[in-house]
Scaffold this motif. Structure first.
Motif, short mmCIF file in Angstrom:
data_model
loop_
_atom_site.label_atom_id
_atom_site.label_comp_id
_atom_site.label_asym_id
_atom_site.label_seq_id
_atom_site.Cartn_x
_atom_site.Cartn_y
_atom_site.Cartn_z
N LEU A 170 -18.90 -10.48 -7.26
CA LEU A 170 -20.01 -9.58 -6.94
C LEU A 170 -20.12 -9.37 -5.43
N VAL A 171 -20.01 -10.44 -4.66
CA VAL A 171 -20.10 -10.32 -3.20
C VAL A 171 -18.93 -9.51 -2.66
N TRP A 172 -17.72 -9.73 -3.18
CA TRP A 172 -16.57 -8.96 -2.72
C TRP A 172 -16.80 -7.47 -2.98
N TRP A 173 -17.14 -7.13 -4.22
CA TRP A 173 -17.38 -5.73 -4.56
C TRP A 173 -18.58 -5.17 -3.81
N GLY A 174 -19.62 -5.96 -3.66
CA GLY A 174 -20.80 -5.50 -2.95
C GLY A 174 -20.50 -5.15 -1.50
#
Length: 188
Positions: A170-174
């Protein structure tokens, strides 16, 4: 790099629900990370109209504003009859453009299937809203000790590993989508 603004949406409004305990557990676990800034949106705290009006109510606008402010989402959902609750669909429909070009992860619970049928239904809804959904999920079977008597999952073991994997994605995509939206406005 600034922490990712993540809205955690607790999707059940049922009396006696497990969702609040599971949602708070998630918020505690995720809150230990420096790369996320959490906001908890408990749908039990919102009063949405029984019918969608022509003009949005203040509650609908307030919810949509929180979705617009967020850069990513984690949806905490039960599974009811192989899908997610109506309260969650009603809330999702209070926003539209605010969802676009952002990622979402899922924390689900239920009997036997651990809420995974609900997640699959939500993936279809979020695809229509231009939301990137995370492959990995966090899920709990309420019948086999997935949560304690208070509805709280364990703080270690498989749930913690699944949570870390989902949040890492999620953090990578965010971050990637934050940079993309800053470079070029999202086209829906």
């Amino acid at each position: 790099m600034a922490a990712l603004r993540v809205a955690t949406i607790i999707g059940s409004t049922r009396e006696g629900r497990v969702g609040e305990s599971v949602g708070r557990w998630f918020a505690e676990q995720a809150g230990r990370r420096a790369d996320v800034e959490l906001t908890v949106l408990d749908l039990a705290d919102f009063v949405f109209p029984a019918r969608l009006p022509e003009v949005a109510t203040r509650e609908m606008d307030a919810f949509a504003e929180q979705i617009g402010r967020a850069e990513a989402f984690v949806v905490v959902t039960p599974e009811y009859n192989r899908s997610f609750p109506a309260s969650l669909k009603q809330a999702i429909d209070c926003a539209y453009d605010e969802w676009h070009g952002k990622p979402a992860g899922f924390v689900s619970y239920g009997c036997r299937s651990s809420g995974l049928y609900a997640v699959e239904q939500l993936r279809a809804v979020f695809t229509e809203l231009h939301v990137v959904t995370m492959r990995d999920t966090v899920s709990f079977n309420l019948l086999d000790g997935g949560v304690d008597d208070a509805g709280r999952p364990p703080d270690d073991g498989e749930p913690a590993r699944a949570l870390t994997a989902m949040l890492d994605q999620l953090v990578w995509w965010g971050r990637a989508l934050r940079a993309a939206r800053a470079a070029v406005p999202y086209i829906s």
